[in-house]
Structure formats: structure tokens, C-alpha cells
Design a protein around this motif. Structure first.
Motif, mmCIF file in Angstrom:
data_model
loop_
_atom_site.group_PDB
_atom_site.id
_atom_site.type_symbol
_atom_site.label_atom_id
_atom_site.label_comp_id
_atom_site.label_asym_id
_atom_site.label_seq_id
_atom_site.Cartn_x
_atom_site.Cartn_y
_atom_site.Cartn_z
ATOM 1 N N UNK A 174 0.832 -1.205 0.000
ATOM 2 C CA UNK A 174 0.000 0.000 0.000
ATOM 3 C C UNK A 174 0.867 1.255 0.000
ATOM 4 N N UNK A 175 1.941 1.216 0.791
ATOM 5 C CA UNK A 175 2.847 2.367 0.811
ATOM 6 C C UNK A 175 3.571 2.516 -0.518
ATOM 7 N N UNK A 176 3.988 1.409 -1.124
ATOM 8 C CA UNK A 176 4.663 1.468 -2.422
ATOM 9 C C UNK A 176 3.793 2.176 -3.460
ATOM 10 N N UNK A 177 2.505 1.922 -3.422
ATOM 11 C CA UNK A 177 1.589 2.572 -4.366
ATOM 12 C C UNK A 177 1.525 4.074 -4.126
ATOM 13 N N UNK A 178 1.588 4.479 -2.860
ATOM 14 C CA UNK A 178 1.522 5.909 -2.530
ATOM 15 C C UNK A 178 2.774 6.661 -2.968
ATOM 16 N N UNK A 179 3.914 5.989 -2.940
ATOM 17 C CA UNK A 179 5.182 6.676 -3.264
ATOM 18 C C UNK A 179 5.715 6.288 -4.639
ATOM 19 N N UNK A 180 4.878 5.678 -5.454
ATOM 20 C CA UNK A 180 5.312 5.275 -6.795
ATOM 21 C C UNK A 180 5.847 6.477 -7.567
ATOM 22 N N UNK A 181 6.989 6.300 -8.207
ATOM 23 C CA UNK A 181 7.604 7.379 -8.963
ATOM 24 C C UNK A 181 8.584 8.212 -8.168
ATOM 25 N N UNK A 182 8.621 7.989 -6.846
ATOM 26 C CA UNK A 182 9.573 8.700 -5.997
ATOM 27 C C UNK A 182 10.793 7.810 -5.737
ATOM 28 N N UNK A 183 11.687 8.298 -4.873
ATOM 29 C CA UNK A 183 12.978 7.629 -4.674
ATOM 30 C C UNK A 183 12.929 6.525 -3.621
ATOM 31 N N UNK A 184 11.992 5.584 -3.770
ATOM 32 C CA UNK A 184 11.853 4.491 -2.802
ATOM 33 C C UNK A 184 12.065 3.147 -3.487
ATOM 34 N N UNK A 185 12.737 2.247 -2.771
ATOM 35 C CA UNK A 185 13.029 0.923 -3.321
ATOM 36 C C UNK A 185 13.122 -0.090 -2.184
ATOM 37 N N UNK A 186 12.605 -1.282 -2.411
ATOM 38 C CA UNK A 186 12.753 -2.347 -1.408
ATOM 39 C C UNK A 186 14.176 -2.896 -1.439
ATOM 40 N N UNK A 187 14.769 -3.030 -0.254
ATOM 41 C CA UNK A 187 16.080 -3.674 -0.172
ATOM 42 C C UNK A 187 15.932 -5.120 0.301
#
Length: 236
Positions: A174-187
Motif C-alpha cells: 500500500x505504501x509502495x503505491x503511494x510513493x510510486x515514482x519517488x525515490x523508494x526501493x525495497x532492499x
């Protein structure tokens, strides 16, 4: 959505730029809102500071592109400016208004896409969104710039900032969808990391703030590629 303003006194050039932008939007899967103007004075009369990128023809009757750019920059310190010109030597004066780059007419799609993708990468890196969280004290509006990383434990998501950790009932997806296109990535499976705050990488660990987080083996290659692209200002 990214708002782009195009000012050129030649209708054919405006139409060509719009066609290039439509093609680019499909390639990069980004919503681009484009507003065109036939003169610099028309642009200035309508300019409200909401544009992300201004594409200016330098050689326009009345107010030329450089004078328009100076006024735009006076009103808006953040907007990116890209000059379009018949004479490359004129564009060199773009340093006066901190112009990002310039394109020489006739503008080929290849050179256009190359420079626009760089501009879009810069704009994405700047983008900030707000996440509304519920705490015991009430609503908390968290800027994505504040968020170091998010961690899932059971049915709860923990939002880690430099100052606090906030627990919410939510999923990482759910959070990934909110920040899609920003500088976030799963490690790894449990952590979503803000690449802006990664300060070091040592073997299978990354440092965020004062903490070290493990990169899982299945995600390591993709994560490090995204980090390198982000740090280098190159589209992943």
C-alpha cells in the motif's frame, strides 16, 4: 503529474514539441500536462508558478526567450528552464537564468528525449508527497522527504524518520503505491527504503540515518542498480 510549459511563436514548432512530449509520456509512463503559448508575453501573463519545466524559444518577437526566462526565474526559483533555439551560441547565455540545457532546431526526437529524460529524473527526485497517518495525538502529515524507511512487522507498518517511529496498520505494498515514482526501493521483503537517505553501502548492508539495514540476496542487484541510477541522476 508533471506540468510542462512550451512557448514558441511558430505553430509548427509548438505542434512538434507536443508530439514529442506525447511520445515521451508513453515511453516513460509519466502523465505530462502540456500548456503551449505563442509568445513570451502570453506565457508571463498566465504564469502562476505551478510549472515544473518551461521550454522557451529564444528567438521570439516582442519579448525574446532570454528576457522571458529572466522574469520567470525572478518569480520562480525552482522551475527548470530548457531553451530551444536556432543558434546554439545564444543558448550559452542560459547560465544567466540557471537554464538546465538547450535544444537546437530542428529538434530531433532522439536529442529531445535524451535531455527530457534527464529533466524528468531531476523532477522526480524533487517530488515530495504527503502521507496522512493516525496517531494517538491525532492526524500526522508525514512528508516523504522525512521518511527514512518503512518496515513491516506482522500486520503493522512502521514509518521511521530521524525523530520518531510511527506505527500504522497497513501493508508495504500500500505504501509502495503511494510513493510510486519517488525515490523508494525495497532492499528486502520487509523494508522500503528512501534512496535519498542512504549514506553508505557495505557488502550486504546499507546505512540509513544511524541504522544499518540488510539487503537480501534476491533484491541486491536491482536495489544497487536503482541506488546507482539515483545517485548518478540517470533513469533506472
Amino acid at each position: 503529474m508533471i506540468k510542462i510549459v512550451v512557448a514558441d511563436d511558430e505553430r509548427q514548432e509548438r505542434e512538434s514539441m507536443c508530439a514529442h512530449l506525447r511520445r515521451l509520456a508513453g515511453e516513460v509512463r509519466e502523465e505530462l500536462c502540456v500548456q503551449t503559448y505563442a509568445s513570451g508575453s502570453a506565457l508571463l501573463a498566465d504564469y502562476d508558478g505551478s510549472a515544473d519545466l518551461v521550454c522557451l524559444d529564444i528567438d521570439m518577437p516582442g519579448q525574446d526567450g532570454l528576457s522571458v526566462a529572466r522574469e520567470v526565474r525572478r518569480r520562480d526559483r525552482q522551475v527548470l528552464i530548457l531553451f530551444i533555439t536556432n543558434l546554439a551560441q545564444m543558448a550559452i547565455r542560459g547560465y544567466e537564468v540557471q537554464a538546465l540545457d538547450f535544444l537546437v532546431k530542428p529538434v530531433s526526437y532522439y536529442s529531445f528525449a535524451l535531455k527530457m529524460k534527464n529533466a524528468l529524473q531531476m523532477l522526480r527526485a524533487r517530488k515530495v508527497r504527503s502521507i496522512v497517518l493516525t496517531t494517538a495525538e491525532g492526524k500526522r502529515i508525514l512528508s516523504t522527504d522525512e521518511l527514512l524507511y518503512a518496515e513491516v512487522r506482522g500486520h503493522y507498518l512502521y514509518y521511521h524518520t530521524a525523530e520518531e517511529t510511527i506505527r500504522q496498520k497497513a501493508t508495504l505494498r500500500e505504501l509502495e503505491e503511494k510513493v510510486e515514482g519517488l525515490s523508494f526501493k525495497r532492499c528486502n521483503q520487509c523494508y522500503l527504503v528512501n534512496l535519498k537517505h542512504v549514506s553508505a553501502v557495505q557488502k550486504d548492508d546499507i546505512r540509513i540515518g544511524q541504522e544499518w539495514i540488510r539487503i537480501s540476496r534476491p533484491r541486491k542487484k536491482a536495489f544497487l542498480q536503482s541506488l546507482a541510477s539515483y545517485m548518478g541522476g540517470v533513469d533506472p
